[in-house]
Design an enzyme around this catalytic site. Structure first.
Site, PDB file in Angstrom:
ATOM      1  N   ALA A 104       0.843  -1.198   0.000  1.00  0.00           N
ATOM      2  CA  ALA A 104       0.000   0.000   0.000  1.00  0.00           C
ATOM      3  C   ALA A 104       0.879   1.249   0.000  1.00  0.00           C
ATOM      4  CB  ALA A 104      -0.929   0.014   1.213  1.00  0.00           C
ATOM      5  N   PHE A 105       0.295   2.365  -0.417  1.00  0.00           N
ATOM      6  CA  PHE A 105       1.118   3.560  -0.616  1.00  0.00           C
ATOM      7  C   PHE A 105       1.728   4.057   0.690  1.00  0.00           C
ATOM      8  CE2 PHE A 105      -0.312   7.744   0.783  1.00  0.00           C
ATOM      9  CZ  PHE A 105      -1.545   7.472   1.345  1.00  0.00           C
ATOM     10  N   LYS A 106       1.157   3.673   1.830  1.00  0.00           N
ATOM     11  CA  LYS A 106       1.695   4.161   3.098  1.00  0.00           C
ATOM     12  C   LYS A 106       3.149   3.740   3.318  1.00  0.00           C
ATOM     13  CE  LYS A 106      -2.690   4.931   5.368  1.00  0.00           C
ATOM     14  NZ  LYS A 106      -3.610   4.554   4.258  1.00  0.00           N
ATOM     15  N   ASP A 107       3.572   2.651   2.651  1.00  0.00           N
ATOM     16  CA  ASP A 107       4.970   2.237   2.767  1.00  0.00           C
ATOM     17  C   ASP A 107       5.939   3.319   2.287  1.00  0.00           C
ATOM     18  OD1 ASP A 107       4.477  -0.388   3.703  1.00  0.00           O
ATOM     19  OD2 ASP A 107       4.146  -1.124   1.670  1.00  0.00           O
ATOM     20  N   LEU A 154       6.291   5.523   5.322  1.00  0.00           N
ATOM     21  CA  LEU A 154       6.669   4.871   6.580  1.00  0.00           C
ATOM     22  C   LEU A 154       8.044   4.215   6.515  1.00  0.00           C
ATOM     23  CD1 LEU A 154       3.187   3.606   7.707  1.00  0.00           C
ATOM     24  CD2 LEU A 154       4.709   5.094   9.003  1.00  0.00           C
TER      25      LEU A 154
END
Ligand SMILES: *Cc1c(COP(=O)(O)O)cnc(C)c1O
Length: 466
Positions: free
Chosen positions: A110-113, A116
């Site tokens: 997911a794009f949150k990687d 993060l």
């Protein structure tokens, strides 16, 4: 670079303190005092850089004296080496002058990687040199927990404890968290629902003694470093499609307004953007705002795009601050109205001049878009991405500017919706195909605050600064 609060009453901080502090003491969010500027030649120069090089180049002005160029360059290199695609954020084509920005090649799909992975390294660097450790505590209904765990695994300066409701997250989501076996990662399955988990985390943050003793921190989406890291892909993808000599449009599946706010920041820094399209599911507070000027809370309706199921958008305050000429008192006033009266309105003339458009997409249209995208472009998209594609098409005001749809998750993360739309089960990428064979480690605890707190206290490795 100095950082100021959107409510104007908190101390001015440097980058290091902003990353480690998160929320400002006056309840506001930190934003950079000025936007760094990049010339057309600077932007053209990105074409010959790797993603990690572009990130180091674009983000260095935000760091000030907090981190040396060489150290930061090593961090971006390491963060993006964890992605399974050499381009990190590659682009594919959906139709004539219509593209897909593939943000899902990180460890948890997911794009949150993208943000993060870098934030985990920033924590390690900034805490490590102060010989400090922090305890990260969070609750998850699925997605954010796994991205945070991947970001913190094996890091010396942090221990991470993630609470999830036992038996109430999907097996893919649970396994993405519980098959991470590093000793600083702790998965707690709570015998309760997501609200119980969130209430416990809130109670732990409000227990100031516990919070100070364990140096508790959050990796939530209001942390400035997360927004900052997301600015990069607007530039790199823009350049691959002809920026700065061509203005590009982006359609962004939105919830907490972090991703699209990064696009807004990119435009402030010199990237020519034609339209920024805010796409929401039926939890549409943002879409209603951009179309009416009124920002008003309503209840949250669960959807097949759960990462966008929000009541209010935590990063939206950063945009309001700019919209009101960076007047902290005016923002504080509006946020008080939101709290006491459930909403507020701004003058539509403020919005009409901007680059934003917005729309919403219901469940039937989400499924229909997954189906037609597969049929017409031979590409399977996840439900969040489908919402961006649908609303992007609805709001596009000219076919001259390339339309880039942000693909925020891999379809295999949301197999149920994809199967319902297409009849086909999306395959996990190669590096995750053994997910169901990996060993799991988790503890199941009762829905009892004292039990969970003592579990965490016994395991957090806190060093004093001395
Ligand atoms: C978090 C998330 C979003 C929403 O992003 P915001 O920055 O909160 O607007 C969209 N899609 C997916 C898959 C997400 O995980």
């Amino acid at each position: 670079m100095r950082y100021i609060s959107t409510r104007g009453q908190a101390p001015v901080l440097n980058f290091e303190d902003v990353v480690l502090t998160g929320l400002a003491r006056d309840g506001g969010l930190y934003v950079p005092e000025t936007w760094p500027q990049f010339s057309k030649d600077d932007i053209r120069g990105l074409a010959s850089m790797s993603y990690a090089e572009a990130a180091a180049f674009l983000l260095q002005p935000f760091l000030g004296e907090s981190i040396s160029e060489a150290d930061f360059r090593a961090m971006t290199e390491k963060a993006y080496a964890s992605f399974s695609h050499k381009a990190v954020v590659p682009v594919s084509q959906l139709g004539s002058n219509e593209f897909l920005m593939e943000l899902y090649h990180g460890p948890t799909l997911a794009f949150k990687d993208v943000a993060l992975q870098l934030l985990g390294l920033l924590y390690d660097h900034l805490l490590g040199r102060q010989q400090r450790r922090a305890t990260i505590i969070g609750a998850t209904s699925g997605d954010t927990g796994s991205a945070a765990i991947e970001a913190c695994r094996g890091r010396d300066a942090v221990d991470i404890f993630i609470l999830h409701p036992a038996g109430r997250v999907s097996e893919v989501q649970r396994r993405q968290m519980t098959t991470v076996l590093d000793s600083n990662v702790h998965n707690i399955a709570v015998q309760g629902d997501f609200d119980d988990c969130q209430a416990m985390v809130k109670a732990m943050f409000n227990d100031l003694e516990f919070r100070d003793d364990l140096s508790v921190s959050a990796v939530n989406s209001i942390n400035w470093a997360r927004v900052m890291a997301q600015i990069v892909y607007y530039f790199t993808v823009g350049v691959s499609l002809g920026s700065p000599d061509r203005a590009i449009s982006f359609s962004v599946p939105s919830g907490n307004f972090g991703d699209i706010y990064a696009g807004y920041a990119a435009s402030k820094m010199g990237l020519p953007i034609d339209q920024l399209i805010v796409a929401t599911n039926r939890n549409d507070i943002l879409s209603r705002f951009f179309n009416s000027g009124e920002y008003r809370k309503s209840s949250v309706d669960p959807t097949i795009s759960p990462s966008m199921d929000i009541q209010v958008s935590s990063n939206f305050e950063r945009f309001l601050f700019d919209l009101h000429g960076r007047d902290g008192a005016a923002v504080a006033n509006l946020m008080e109205k939101l709290d006491k009266e459930g909403g507020f309105a701004v003058n539509m003339s403020l919005l009409n001049e901007g680059i934003f458009s917005a729309g919403r997409c219901d469940e039937a249209d989400t499924l229909e878009t997954i189906r037609t995208t597969l049929k017409e472009s031979a590409i399977t998209v996840d439900p969040h991405t489908a919402i961006g594609i649908k609303v992007g098409a609805d709001c596009r005001d000219s076919s001259a500017a390339p339309m880039v749809n942000l693909a925020t998750a891999h379809p295999a993360k949301f197999p149920d919706a994809v199967v319902e739309a297409t009849g086909e089960t999306p395959a996990l990428p190669k590096h995750m195909q053994d997910l169901f064979d990996r060993d799991e480690r988790l503890v199941e605890l009762p829905n009892d605050l004292a039990t969970v707190k003592s579990y965490i206290k016994e395991r957090a490795r806190i060093l004093s600064a001395a």
